[in-house]
Each structure stands twice: as structure tokens, then as C-alpha cells.
Design a protein around this motif. Structure first.
Motif, PDB file in Angstrom:
ATOM      1  N   LEU A 136       0.837  -1.204  -0.007  1.00  0.00           N
ATOM      2  CA  LEU A 136      -0.029  -0.087   0.036  1.00  0.00           C
ATOM      3  C   LEU A 136       0.740   1.308  -0.040  1.00  0.00           C
ATOM      4  O   LEU A 136       0.515   2.199  -0.591  1.00  0.00           O
ATOM      5  N   THR A 137       1.897   1.123   0.827  1.00  0.00           N
ATOM      6  CA  THR A 137       2.845   2.436   0.821  1.00  0.00           C
ATOM      7  C   THR A 137       3.555   2.585  -0.458  1.00  0.00           C
ATOM      8  O   THR A 137       3.979   3.623  -0.871  1.00  0.00           O
ATOM      9  N   ALA A 138       4.021   1.452  -1.202  1.00  0.00           N
ATOM     10  CA  ALA A 138       4.499   1.536  -2.460  1.00  0.00           C
ATOM     11  C   ALA A 138       3.622   2.404  -3.475  1.00  0.00           C
ATOM     12  O   ALA A 138       4.066   3.138  -4.083  1.00  0.00           O
ATOM     13  N   ILE A 139       2.488   2.162  -3.461  1.00  0.00           N
ATOM     14  CA  ILE A 139       1.453   2.781  -4.218  1.00  0.00           C
ATOM     15  C   ILE A 139       1.269   4.312  -3.750  1.00  0.00           C
ATOM     16  O   ILE A 139       1.422   5.389  -4.803  1.00  0.00           O
ATOM     17  N   TYR A 140       1.133   4.544  -2.445  1.00  0.00           N
ATOM     18  CA  TYR A 140       1.169   5.862  -2.058  1.00  0.00           C
ATOM     19  C   TYR A 140       2.524   6.529  -2.316  1.00  0.00           C
ATOM     20  O   TYR A 140       2.526   7.660  -2.794  1.00  0.00           O
ATOM     21  N   GLY A 141       3.681   5.948  -1.894  1.00  0.00           N
ATOM     22  CA  GLY A 141       4.966   6.512  -2.308  1.00  0.00           C
ATOM     23  C   GLY A 141       5.274   6.976  -3.692  1.00  0.00           C
ATOM     24  O   GLY A 141       5.764   7.905  -3.977  1.00  0.00           O
ATOM     25  N   TRP A 142       4.596   6.183  -4.473  1.00  0.00           N
ATOM     26  CA  TRP A 142       4.953   6.556  -6.097  1.00  0.00           C
ATOM     27  C   TRP A 142       3.983   7.603  -6.388  1.00  0.00           C
ATOM     28  O   TRP A 142       4.574   8.717  -7.122  1.00  0.00           O
ATOM     29  N   TYR A 143       3.092   7.913  -5.659  1.00  0.00           N
ATOM     30  CA  TYR A 143       2.196   8.915  -6.035  1.00  0.00           C
ATOM     31  C   TYR A 143       2.719  10.131  -5.449  1.00  0.00           C
ATOM     32  O   TYR A 143       2.742  11.370  -6.059  1.00  0.00           O
ATOM     33  N   TYR A 144       3.044  10.326  -4.091  1.00  0.00           N
ATOM     34  CA  TYR A 144       3.384  11.239  -3.345  1.00  0.00           C
ATOM     35  C   TYR A 144       5.001  11.724  -3.997  1.00  0.00           C
ATOM     36  O   TYR A 144       5.255  12.938  -4.022  1.00  0.00           O
ATOM     37  N   TRP A 145       5.823  10.864  -4.502  1.00  0.00           N
ATOM     38  CA  TRP A 145       7.074  11.249  -4.978  1.00  0.00           C
ATOM     39  C   TRP A 145       6.910  12.123  -6.044  1.00  0.00           C
ATOM     40  O   TRP A 145       7.487  13.115  -6.573  1.00  0.00           O
ATOM     41  N   ARG A 146       5.988  11.542  -7.180  1.00  0.00           N
ATOM     42  CA  ARG A 146       5.732  12.141  -8.423  1.00  0.00           C
ATOM     43  C   ARG A 146       5.057  13.501  -8.161  1.00  0.00           C
ATOM     44  O   ARG A 146       5.366  14.689  -8.805  1.00  0.00           O
ATOM     45  N   LYS A 147       4.060  13.683  -7.071  1.00  0.00           N
ATOM     46  CA  LYS A 147       3.567  14.926  -6.660  1.00  0.00           C
ATOM     47  C   LYS A 147       4.589  15.919  -6.197  1.00  0.00           C
ATOM     48  O   LYS A 147       4.650  17.226  -6.763  1.00  0.00           O
ATOM     49  N   ARG A 148       5.667  15.389  -5.455  1.00  0.00           N
ATOM     50  CA  ARG A 148       6.618  16.461  -4.809  1.00  0.00           C
ATOM     51  C   ARG A 148       7.560  16.768  -5.928  1.00  0.00           C
ATOM     52  O   ARG A 148       8.204  17.773  -6.081  1.00  0.00           O
ATOM     53  N   ASP A 149       8.102  15.648  -6.861  1.00  0.00           N
ATOM     54  CA  ASP A 149       8.957  16.231  -7.938  1.00  0.00           C
ATOM     55  C   ASP A 149       8.607  17.289  -8.953  1.00  0.00           C
ATOM     56  O   ASP A 149       9.240  18.036  -9.659  1.00  0.00           O
ATOM     57  N   GLN A 150       7.004  17.253  -8.981  1.00  0.00           N
ATOM     58  CA  GLN A 150       6.428  18.214  -9.758  1.00  0.00           C
ATOM     59  C   GLN A 150       6.165  19.560  -8.953  1.00  0.00           C
ATOM     60  O   GLN A 150       5.517  20.662  -9.711  1.00  0.00           O
ATOM     61  N   SER A 151       6.579  19.930  -7.900  1.00  0.00           N
ATOM     62  CA  SER A 151       6.247  21.004  -7.158  1.00  0.00           C
ATOM     63  C   SER A 151       7.472  21.788  -6.767  1.00  0.00           C
ATOM     64  O   SER A 151       8.643  21.312  -7.126  1.00  0.00           O
ATOM     65  N   ASP A 152       7.515  22.690  -6.119  1.00  0.00           N
ATOM     66  CA  ASP A 152       8.605  23.555  -5.647  1.00  0.00           C
ATOM     67  C   ASP A 152       9.066  23.166  -4.221  1.00  0.00           C
ATOM     68  O   ASP A 152      10.005  23.873  -3.699  1.00  0.00           O
ATOM     69  N   GLU A 153       8.505  22.047  -3.783  1.00  0.00           N
ATOM     70  CA  GLU A 153       9.050  21.783  -2.295  1.00  0.00           C
ATOM     71  C   GLU A 153      10.300  21.106  -2.336  1.00  0.00           C
ATOM     72  O   GLU A 153      10.632  20.584  -3.317  1.00  0.00           O
ATOM     73  N   LYS A 154      11.107  21.174  -1.253  1.00  0.00           N
ATOM     74  CA  LYS A 154      12.245  20.590  -1.283  1.00  0.00           C
ATOM     75  C   LYS A 154      12.090  18.932  -1.074  1.00  0.00           C
ATOM     76  O   LYS A 154      11.029  18.804  -0.416  1.00  0.00           O
ATOM     77  N   PRO A 155      12.753  18.640  -1.700  1.00  0.00           N
ATOM     78  CA  PRO A 155      12.594  16.856  -1.841  1.00  0.00           C
ATOM     79  C   PRO A 155      12.636  16.187  -0.536  1.00  0.00           C
ATOM     80  O   PRO A 155      12.211  15.016  -0.563  1.00  0.00           O
ATOM     81  N   ILE A 156      13.506  16.550   0.320  1.00  0.00           N
ATOM     82  CA  ILE A 156      14.044  15.932   1.551  1.00  0.00           C
ATOM     83  C   ILE A 156      13.824  16.825   2.754  1.00  0.00           C
ATOM     84  O   ILE A 156      14.188  17.818   2.818  1.00  0.00           O
ATOM     85  N   SER A 157      13.014  16.108   3.726  1.00  0.00           N
ATOM     86  CA  SER A 157      12.780  16.767   5.177  1.00  0.00           C
ATOM     87  C   SER A 157      13.517  16.047   6.194  1.00  0.00           C
ATOM     88  O   SER A 157      13.976  15.060   6.140  1.00  0.00           O
ATOM     89  N   SER A 158      13.639  16.835   7.243  1.00  0.00           N
ATOM     90  CA  SER A 158      14.233  16.095   8.647  1.00  0.00           C
ATOM     91  C   SER A 158      13.036  16.224   9.787  1.00  0.00           C
ATOM     92  O   SER A 158      12.544  17.241  10.182  1.00  0.00           O
TER      93      SER A 158
END
Length: 203
Positions: free
Chosen positions: A72-94
Motif C-alpha cells: 500500500l505504501t509503495a502505491i502511495y509513495g509512487w504518487y507522493y514522490w511524483r507529486k513532490r517532484d512536480q512541485s517547488d517543495e524541497k525533496p527531503i525533510s528532517s
């Protein structure tokens, strides 16, 4: 020592083709995740589907259930990473220190709860270590989908814990895989932390 080494080689020789495919696809997806490659998610679907069956057959029930979560998280992660890659957000957080403490408490509480359930309602012979590893993996996977650098630190710890567990279950090839996972996770942590710090300093 020679007997232990002989038993290990014997386990490797008896590795099923399903475990080989699960191992190689698992190795590929972790490597790609460390490189922030979005294809880690579809490849992980192959690995976790196979390990769902393998772990159930080996009576590692916590890990078996964990594979459903990973799917389930693989499906979510695929969606979320694609969404963030298309935005101006920094890719990695802490995580903040407070957030780290909260997640640590969640890991311990969830691990104890899973261990208790496995001990009481299954025939598992490793209920609490299975429960702890399952709990750590739950949190690490969630944090990875959100691209938190601490996800890799948790993966290092849990991968090391899994090695003796899989050897105990005669899953030698999987134990080797998790040793490699630990090395990749450590490099992933260093790379993600460096990227996060560089991004922060540039602001």
C-alpha cells in the motif's frame, strides 16, 4: 564455526527461485530509493508480493502482514514522490527532536503490542523480535514515503536486527540481502542528510 558456515552454505544452496526473485527485486528497489529514483516503488511491489508468501510460509507473521503495508505504501509513495517532484517543495525533510522522540515511543509501543499479539494468538517462535522489527519497518517505510532523512537511520537498525532472525528461519539468501540493505541504508542516510543540509544552507 565451520559447522555454522557449512549450514549457511547449505541454506544458500536450498534457496528457492521465489526467494531469489524477491531478493534481487528487493535489492534493486532499495538501491533506487537511496538514489531517489521513483522506480523503486513499482519494483518494490514485485518484491513485497513474493515476500508476503515467503514469510507466511516461514511463520514470520509480523513480517508477512508488513508486506501488505509495504504494498500500500509503495502505491502511495509512487504518487507522493511524483507529486513532490512536480512541485517547488524541497525533496527531503528532517524530523525535529520532538518528532523523533514521538516516533521512537510509537515504535516501542507498537512493537510490544504486535509482539504480544503474535505470542498469544499465533505459533510464532520469535514473537517479540518479529514485532519490534515489524514496528520499526512500519515507521521507516512511512517516513520514506514522506522523504524524511531519518527513515534511513531506522532502516539501518532494523536491517541489522533482521539478519539473525532470517538465519534462524533458514532464509540465508534473505539474511545476505538484509546485510546489503544495511550497507545501502547507511549510504542512503548519508546521501539524503547531505542533500538536506545543502538544501537548507542554500536558503
Amino acid at each position: 564455526m565451520p559447522t555454522i558456515f557449512h549450514d549457511f552454505l547449505q541454506q544458500l544452496a536450498q534457496t528457492s527461485w521465489l526467494e531469489w526473485i524477491a531478493t534481487l527485486s528487493g535489492l534493486a528497489c532499495v538501491y533506487l530509493a537511496a538514489k531517489q529514483n521513483i522506480w523503486n516503488w513499482p519494483i518494490s511491489i514485485i518484491s513485497v508480493s513474493l515476500y508476503l508468501y515467503i514469510f507466511y510460509q516461514s511463520r514470520i507473521y509480523g513480517d508477512s502482514i508488513l508486506q501488505i503495508y509495504f504494498l500500500l505504501t509503495a502505491i502511495y509513495g509512487w504518487y507522493y514522490w511524483r507529486k513532490r517532484d512536480q512541485s517547488d517543495e524541497k525533496p527531503i525533510s528532517s524530523l525535529s527532536i520532538r518528532q523523533q522522540a514521538i516516533y521512537f515511543a510509537i515504535i516501542l509501543a507498537l512493537g510490544a503490542a504486535i509482539g504480544f499479539c503474535l505470542d498469544r494468538w499465533t505459533d510464532s517462535d520469535v514473537p517479540y523480535i518479529d514485532g519490534l522489527c515489524t514496528s520499526m519497518s512500519f515507521i521507516a517505510q512511512f517516513l520514506m514515503t514522506r522523504k524524511y532523512v531519518q527513515s534511513w537511520a531506522i532502516w539501518v537498525a532494523v536491517d541489522v536486527l533482521y539478519i539473525p532472525l532470517y538465519l534462524h528461519k533458514d532464509l540465508a539468501m534473505t539474511a545476505v540481502l538484509y546485510f546489503i540493505f544495511a550497507v545501502i541504508a547507511w549510504n542512503g542516510y548519508r546521501d539524503w542528510r547531505k542533500t538536506f543540509l545543502n538544501t537548507t544552507w542554500q536558503k
